[in-house]
Design a protein around this motif. Structure first.
Motif, PDB file in Angstrom:
ATOM      1  N   GLN A 126       0.829  -1.204   0.000  1.00 46.10           N
ATOM      2  CA  GLN A 126       0.000   0.000   0.000  1.00 46.10           C
ATOM      3  C   GLN A 126       0.870   1.263   0.000  1.00 46.10           C
ATOM      4  O   GLN A 126       0.576   2.242  -0.702  1.00 46.10           O
ATOM      5  CB  GLN A 126      -0.920   0.006   1.225  1.00 46.10           C
ATOM      6  N   VAL A 127       1.948   1.224   0.792  1.00 49.37           N
ATOM      7  CA  VAL A 127       2.860   2.376   0.814  1.00 49.37           C
ATOM      8  C   VAL A 127       3.522   2.552  -0.552  1.00 49.37           C
ATOM      9  O   VAL A 127       3.602   3.667  -1.082  1.00 49.37           O
ATOM     10  CB  VAL A 127       3.924   2.196   1.916  1.00 49.37           C
ATOM     11  N   ALA A 128       3.975   1.450  -1.130  1.00 49.80           N
ATOM     12  CA  ALA A 128       4.640   1.529  -2.432  1.00 49.80           C
ATOM     13  C   ALA A 128       3.698   2.084  -3.493  1.00 49.80           C
ATOM     14  O   ALA A 128       4.100   2.893  -4.342  1.00 49.80           O
ATOM     15  CB  ALA A 128       5.150   0.149  -2.836  1.00 49.80           C
ATOM     16  N   ALA A 129       2.431   1.668  -3.449  1.00 47.53           N
ATOM     17  CA  ALA A 129       1.453   2.169  -4.426  1.00 47.53           C
ATOM     18  C   ALA A 129       1.215   3.658  -4.240  1.00 47.53           C
ATOM     19  O   ALA A 129       1.090   4.415  -5.219  1.00 47.53           O
ATOM     20  CB  ALA A 129       0.149   1.393  -4.298  1.00 47.53           C
ATOM     21  N   LEU A 130       1.155   4.108  -2.982  1.00 42.37           N
ATOM     22  CA  LEU A 130       0.976   5.537  -2.725  1.00 42.37           C
ATOM     23  C   LEU A 130       2.180   6.328  -3.224  1.00 42.37           C
ATOM     24  O   LEU A 130       2.020   7.367  -3.873  1.00 42.37           O
ATOM     25  CB  LEU A 130       0.776   5.781  -1.229  1.00 42.37           C
ATOM     26  N   VAL A 131       3.372   5.847  -2.934  1.00 46.59           N
ATOM     27  CA  VAL A 131       4.584   6.546  -3.380  1.00 46.59           C
ATOM     28  C   VAL A 131       4.597   6.648  -4.902  1.00 46.59           C
ATOM     29  O   VAL A 131       4.929   7.704  -5.470  1.00 46.59           O
ATOM     30  CB  VAL A 131       5.843   5.818  -2.864  1.00 46.59           C
ATOM     31  N   GLY A 132       4.191   5.573  -5.577  1.00 42.63           N
ATOM     32  CA  GLY A 132       4.122   5.624  -7.029  1.00 42.63           C
ATOM     33  C   GLY A 132       3.105   6.640  -7.518  1.00 42.63           C
ATOM     34  O   GLY A 132       3.368   7.397  -8.462  1.00 42.63           O
ATOM     35  N   ALA A 133       1.941   6.677  -6.867  1.00 44.93           N
ATOM     36  CA  ALA A 133       0.901   7.622  -7.262  1.00 44.93           C
ATOM     37  C   ALA A 133       1.325   9.061  -7.004  1.00 44.93           C
ATOM     38  O   ALA A 133       0.966   9.972  -7.760  1.00 44.93           O
ATOM     39  CB  ALA A 133      -0.396   7.317  -6.508  1.00 44.93           C
ATOM     40  N   LEU A 134       2.108   9.280  -5.954  1.00 44.88           N
ATOM     41  CA  LEU A 134       2.529  10.640  -5.615  1.00 44.88           C
ATOM     42  C   LEU A 134       3.490  11.225  -6.642  1.00 44.88           C
ATOM     43  O   LEU A 134       3.630  12.443  -6.728  1.00 44.88           O
ATOM     44  CB  LEU A 134       3.183  10.658  -4.235  1.00 44.88           C
ATOM     45  N   ARG A 135       4.131  10.382  -7.415  1.00 43.43           N
ATOM     46  CA  ARG A 135       5.030  10.902  -8.451  1.00 43.43           C
ATOM     47  C   ARG A 135       4.261  11.723  -9.477  1.00 43.43           C
ATOM     48  O   ARG A 135       4.822  12.605 -10.125  1.00 43.43           O
ATOM     49  CB  ARG A 135       5.752   9.741  -9.140  1.00 43.43           C
ATOM     50  N   ASP A 136       2.970  11.434  -9.591  1.00 42.92           N
ATOM     51  CA  ASP A 136       2.126  12.179 -10.541  1.00 42.92           C
ATOM     52  C   ASP A 136       1.266  13.228  -9.858  1.00 42.92           C
ATOM     53  O   ASP A 136       0.407  13.826 -10.477  1.00 42.92           O
ATOM     54  CB  ASP A 136       1.223  11.205 -11.307  1.00 42.92           C
TER      55      ASP A 136
END
Length: 260
Positions: free
Chosen positions: A245-255
């Motif tokens: 879940q953290v990794a998915a959030l970090v990925g989404a935050l790049r955009d």
């Protein structure tokens, strides 16, 4: 934890167990392992709940000492914030006793639990004052804009030290209420009455967690993520674990646009 992290992990909370999700950490060893994996994925601090031998939420100083010692050994770069959440089991006196016994680096305290009744409360006032004096980073947990306003009133009347950190809770665990990104608007409007240097973060219940946290990031706030609030991916399918879940959030935050 004088400075709120951008991303704080809340891996278990007070209510869910492994019956709800097999990857939810219950023991000290499981919590530390989940924190380590989430830190590698991008989480910067741990919001900690401890459980007894039957996986029940407890405010237990001994278990918290065990957890913080293990965190210092395994993930020393990850600060620990303890909780005082009552869950209908603990009184304000119990909550204050825990904080006084531990003198933690950081602690979360729900205003509605620590100061439940309107009007003066000398013991609550003393607790907030002495916690500030001890150098403990106290994060006020606020469940509605009206509670933000009440916090501001207590500060303006000189009854509590200036609030430094707050958490806005979007949605509800019970009755289940899905968080919405626009829920932040009322909180932030009310927060204009708080100190200008206030540090704030948000957490969000349900599969909309990521969308709500992205909105918080856009507005300059921190994010608290984890199985305490949500065990689903944005599409409603079961999440793998806290680290995913953290990794998915970090990925989404790049955009996600960063605040100016």
């Amino acid at each position: 934890m004088a400075k709120l992290p951008r991303i704080m992990l809340a891996p278990n909370g007070a209510r869910r167990t492994r019956a709800d999700h097999p990857a939810l950490p219950e023991t000290v060893a499981q919590i530390v392992a989940a924190a380590k994996a989430a830190h590698e994925a991008g989480a910067e601090a741990l919001h900690a709940h401890v459980r007894d031998a039957e996986a029940r939420h407890v405010l237990d100083a001994g278990l918290y000492r065990e957890l913080t010692a293990e965190m210092a050994r395994v993930v020393p770069q990850m600060p620990v914030q303890i909780t005082t959440e009552a869950v209908g089991l603990y009184s304000p006196e119990d909550q204050r006793a825990l904080v006084r016994a531990l003198q933690p680096e950081g602690v979360s305290v729900a205003l509605r639990e620590m100061w439940p009744e309107p009007g003066p409360d000398a013991e609550a006032q003393r607790f907030y004052t002495e916690t500030e004096a001890a150098g403990t980073a106290l994060q006020h947990i606020l469940y509605a804009p009206e509670q933000v306003t009440r916090l501001a009133t207590l500060w303006s009347e000189g009854l509590i030290p200036a609030p430094r950190q707050v958490l806005f809770v979007l949605g509800r665990y019970a009755p289940p209420t899905l968080a919405r990104p626009e829920d932040l608007d009322g909180f932030l409007k009310a927060a204009r009455a708080l100190p200008a240097d206030l540090q704030w973060a948000a957490c969000a219940f349900g599969r909309t967690e990521q969308a709500c946290l992205r909105r918080a990031a856009e507005l300059g706030g921190g994010m608290r993520i984890g199985f305490e609030n949500n065990i689903e991916r944005p599409d409603g399918s079961p999440a793998e674990d806290n680290a995913a879940q953290v990794a998915a959030l970090v990925g989404a935050l790049r955009d996600t646009p960063r605040p100016l």
